[in-house]
Design an enzyme around this catalytic site. Structure first.
Site, PDB file in Angstrom:
ATOM      1  N   ARG A 111       5.688   4.660   2.581  1.00 14.91           N
ATOM      2  CA  ARG A 111       4.831   5.807   2.786  1.00 14.91           C
ATOM      3  C   ARG A 111       4.774   6.104   4.288  1.00 14.91           C
ATOM      4  O   ARG A 111       5.090   5.221   5.087  1.00 14.91           O
ATOM      5  CB  ARG A 111       3.460   5.340   2.322  1.00 14.91           C
ATOM      6  CG  ARG A 111       2.514   6.336   1.844  1.00 14.91           C
ATOM      7  CD  ARG A 111       1.405   5.532   1.203  1.00 14.91           C
ATOM      8  NE  ARG A 111       0.232   6.333   1.031  1.00 14.91           N
ATOM      9  CZ  ARG A 111      -0.950   5.815   0.716  1.00 14.91           C
ATOM     10  NH1 ARG A 111      -1.091   4.501   0.553  1.00 14.91           N
ATOM     11  NH2 ARG A 111      -1.973   6.591   0.549  1.00 14.91           N
ATOM     12  N   SER A 162      -4.498   2.939   4.517  1.00 16.66           N
ATOM     13  CA  SER A 162      -4.709   2.395   3.184  1.00 16.66           C
ATOM     14  C   SER A 162      -4.835   0.866   3.241  1.00 16.66           C
ATOM     15  O   SER A 162      -5.683   0.257   2.577  1.00 16.66           O
ATOM     16  CB  SER A 162      -3.546   2.800   2.282  1.00 16.66           C
ATOM     17  OG  SER A 162      -3.645   2.161   1.055  1.00 16.66           O
ATOM     18  N   LYS A 215       0.811  -1.239   0.000  1.00 12.50           N
ATOM     19  CA  LYS A 215       0.000   0.000   0.000  1.00 12.50           C
ATOM     20  C   LYS A 215       0.837   1.279   0.000  1.00 12.50           C
ATOM     21  O   LYS A 215       0.353   2.333   0.419  1.00 12.50           O
ATOM     22  CB  LYS A 215      -0.979   0.039   1.186  1.00 12.50           C
ATOM     23  CG  LYS A 215      -1.877  -1.148   1.350  1.00 12.50           C
ATOM     24  CD  LYS A 215      -2.476  -1.671   0.082  1.00 12.50           C
ATOM     25  CE  LYS A 215      -3.433  -0.740  -0.596  1.00 12.50           C
ATOM     26  NZ  LYS A 215      -3.838  -1.253  -1.944  1.00 12.50           N
ATOM     27  N   TYR A 268      -1.013  10.577 -10.756  1.00 15.34           N
ATOM     28  CA  TYR A 268      -0.297  10.647 -12.030  1.00 15.34           C
ATOM     29  C   TYR A 268      -0.561   9.380 -12.841  1.00 15.34           C
ATOM     30  O   TYR A 268      -0.708   8.288 -12.282  1.00 15.34           O
ATOM     31  CB  TYR A 268       1.205  10.833 -11.793  1.00 15.34           C
ATOM     32  CG  TYR A 268       1.521  12.282 -11.497  1.00 15.34           C
ATOM     33  CD1 TYR A 268       1.777  13.172 -12.533  1.00 15.34           C
ATOM     34  CD2 TYR A 268       1.495  12.762 -10.188  1.00 15.34           C
ATOM     35  CE1 TYR A 268       2.022  14.522 -12.274  1.00 15.34           C
ATOM     36  CE2 TYR A 268       1.734  14.103  -9.917  1.00 15.34           C
ATOM     37  CZ  TYR A 268       1.991  14.963 -10.966  1.00 15.34           C
ATOM     38  OH  TYR A 268       2.218  16.297 -10.709  1.00 15.34           O
TER      39      TYR A 268
HETATM   40  N1  LIG Z   1      -0.025   7.021  -9.794  1.00 10.76           N
HETATM   41  C1  LIG Z   1      -0.740   6.351  -8.872  1.00 10.76           C
HETATM   42  N2  LIG Z   1      -1.942   5.819  -9.165  1.00 10.76           N
HETATM   43  C2  LIG Z   1      -2.651   5.144  -8.207  1.00 10.76           C
HETATM   44  N3  LIG Z   1      -2.218   4.958  -6.939  1.00 10.76           N
HETATM   45  C3  LIG Z   1      -1.014   5.483  -6.611  1.00 10.76           C
HETATM   46  C4  LIG Z   1      -0.233   6.202  -7.553  1.00 10.76           C
HETATM   47  N4  LIG Z   1       0.912   6.605  -6.931  1.00 10.76           N
HETATM   48  C5  LIG Z   1       0.839   6.182  -5.682  1.00 10.76           C
HETATM   49  N5  LIG Z   1      -0.316   5.504  -5.473  1.00 10.76           N
HETATM   50  C6  LIG Z   1      -0.709   4.924  -4.188  1.00 10.76           C
HETATM   51  O1  LIG Z   1      -0.523   3.530  -4.252  1.00 10.76           O
HETATM   52  C7  LIG Z   1      -1.325   2.968  -3.218  1.00 10.76           C
HETATM   53  C8  LIG Z   1      -1.455   1.476  -3.439  1.00 10.76           C
HETATM   54  O2  LIG Z   1      -0.192   0.931  -3.142  1.00 10.76           O
HETATM   55  P1  LIG Z   1       0.320  -0.450  -3.720  1.00 10.76           P
HETATM   56  O3  LIG Z   1       0.229  -0.455  -5.185  1.00 10.76           O
HETATM   57  O4  LIG Z   1       1.661  -0.703  -3.121  1.00 10.76           O
HETATM   58  O5  LIG Z   1      -0.748  -1.462  -3.131  1.00 10.76           O
HETATM   59  S1  LIG Z   1      -0.619  -3.049  -3.095  1.00 10.76           S
HETATM   60  O6  LIG Z   1       0.040  -3.377  -1.819  1.00 10.76           O
HETATM   61  O7  LIG Z   1       0.117  -3.522  -4.257  1.00 10.76           O
HETATM   62  O8  LIG Z   1      -2.034  -3.507  -3.091  1.00 10.76           O
HETATM   63  C9  LIG Z   1      -2.615   3.744  -3.322  1.00 10.76           C
HETATM   64  O9  LIG Z   1      -3.160   3.775  -2.020  1.00 10.76           O
HETATM   65  P2  LIG Z   1      -4.707   4.001  -1.778  1.00 10.76           P
HETATM   66  O10 LIG Z   1      -4.977   5.405  -2.242  1.00 10.76           O
HETATM   67  O11 LIG Z   1      -4.937   3.856  -0.334  1.00 10.76           O
HETATM   68  O12 LIG Z   1      -5.417   2.962  -2.593  1.00 10.76           O
HETATM   69  C10 LIG Z   1      -2.173   5.132  -3.777  1.00 10.76           C
HETATM   70  O13 LIG Z   1      -2.178   6.044  -2.739  1.00 10.76           O
END
Ligand SMILES: Nc1ncnc2c1ncn2[C@@H]1O[C@H](COP(=O)(O)OS(=O)(=O)O)[C@@H](OP(=O)(O)O)[C@H]1O
Length: 266
Positions: free
Chosen positions: A105, A113, A22, A218
């Site tokens: 983070r 998250s 996350k 982004y």
């Molecule tokens: N560009 C872009 N687009 C979408 N999301 C973005 C991006 N950059 C960072 N994030 C943040 O990534 C969070 C999800 O993290 P992960 O991909 O590591 O999650 S996972 O563990 O693989 O399920 C996700 O957390 P949540 O907002 O809580 O869903 C986002 O905050």
């Protein structure tokens, strides 16, 4: 060290993105996959911490990965590896020259998250997150003490997890990425640093990305945004709960800054 049917292969996988969960691992993997010198895994399978799969040897796992050609590096992303401690040992035993990227983070934001993700998507119908509020889970019953035995909290104790990786990999082989910055800024500058770390051409530029104001994230100009399901609206915590969490995480954060040599200012 755990025995394994495969011999050591120094550059089996050039780099693992190991987490933390996350923190933006999917966005990082997705944006890096735009680079012509990089290939990456399609599925996260937890190979290195799943005992049965691991014991079966590398071959079945390798067949699921993209084939490497000359000049192309293979990056494997598995957001669960950072806090699954056996993984560090097992990867180092097989592929000790591999590079490691950890994206992190703010531990409280990550925890929220994590909770929201589990609440929506946990497979187990009896998952605690499905039925309990965040504040019920994060504090011990009738107490203002943080419940460190809840997985969500435990996964945000970065010093504890990072220590296991430092035991198995030299610090210079590990790159730390600020996941909050990666989310908020055009990712090109951070990706530039990763290209240097991997020793590949500088290809990814600011104009490969744009801010989708509807999503608040982004996205790639060519391939679009990450799939739906990434990006949740955070829940508001009371100032009191926020303060309890800040106080709880502070010593762990300080320990992590000392170990890593990077102050994230959380
Ligand atoms: N560009 C872009 N687009 C979408 N999301 C973005 C991006 N950059 C960072 N994030 C943040 O990534 C969070 C999800 O993290 P992960 O991909 O590591 O999650 S996972 O563990 O693989 O399920 C996700 O957390 P949540 O907002 O809580 O869903 C986002 O905050």
């Amino acid at each position: 060290m755990a025995a394994h049917p495969a011999a050591t292969i120094p550059d089996l996988v050039n780099c693992f993105i190991i987490g933390s969960r996350k923190s933006g691992t999917s966005a990082l993997q997705y944006f890096l996959s735009l680079h012509p010198q990089l290939k990456t895994n399609q599925f996260e399978d937890g190979y290195f911490f799943r005992d049965q799969e691991y014991a079966a040897g590398l071959q079945p796992w390798l067949t699921e990965l993209p084939k490497r050609r000359n000049g192309i590096q293979l990056i494997v992303k598995e957001a669960e590896y950072f806090h699954r401690h056996i993984t560090a040992q097992r990867i180092a035993a097989i592929s000790n020259a591999t590079k490691i990227i950890v994206i992190l983070r703010n531990p409280i934001k990550r925890l929220l998250s994590d909770y929201l993700f589990m609440r929506r998507y946990a497979f187990a119908p009896n998952a605690l997150e499905k039925t309990k509020d965040f504040s019920e889970l994060v504090l011990e019953v009738n107490s203002s003490k943080v419940n460190a035995s809840w997985g969500g909290v435990a996964r945000s104790l970065y010093a504890k997890h990072f220590g296991k990786w430092l035991l198995n990999f030299p610090r210079k082989q590990i790159l730390l990425v600020d996941g909050d910055r990666f989310q908020m800024e055009n990712p090109a500058e951070i990706l530039h640093g990763i290209e240097s770390f991997l020793g590949i051409d500088h290809y990814l530029q600011k104009d490969h990305f744009f801010l989708n104001t509807t999503k608040g994230f982004y996205c790639s100009r060519i391939r679009g945004c990450l799939k739906e399901g990434k990006g949740h609206h955070p829940i508001d915590l009371t100032p009191r709960l926020m303060e309890i969490l800040r106080t709880f995480f502070e010593p762990f954060n300080q320990m992590f800054y000392q170990m890593s040599g990077v102050d994230f200012g959380w």
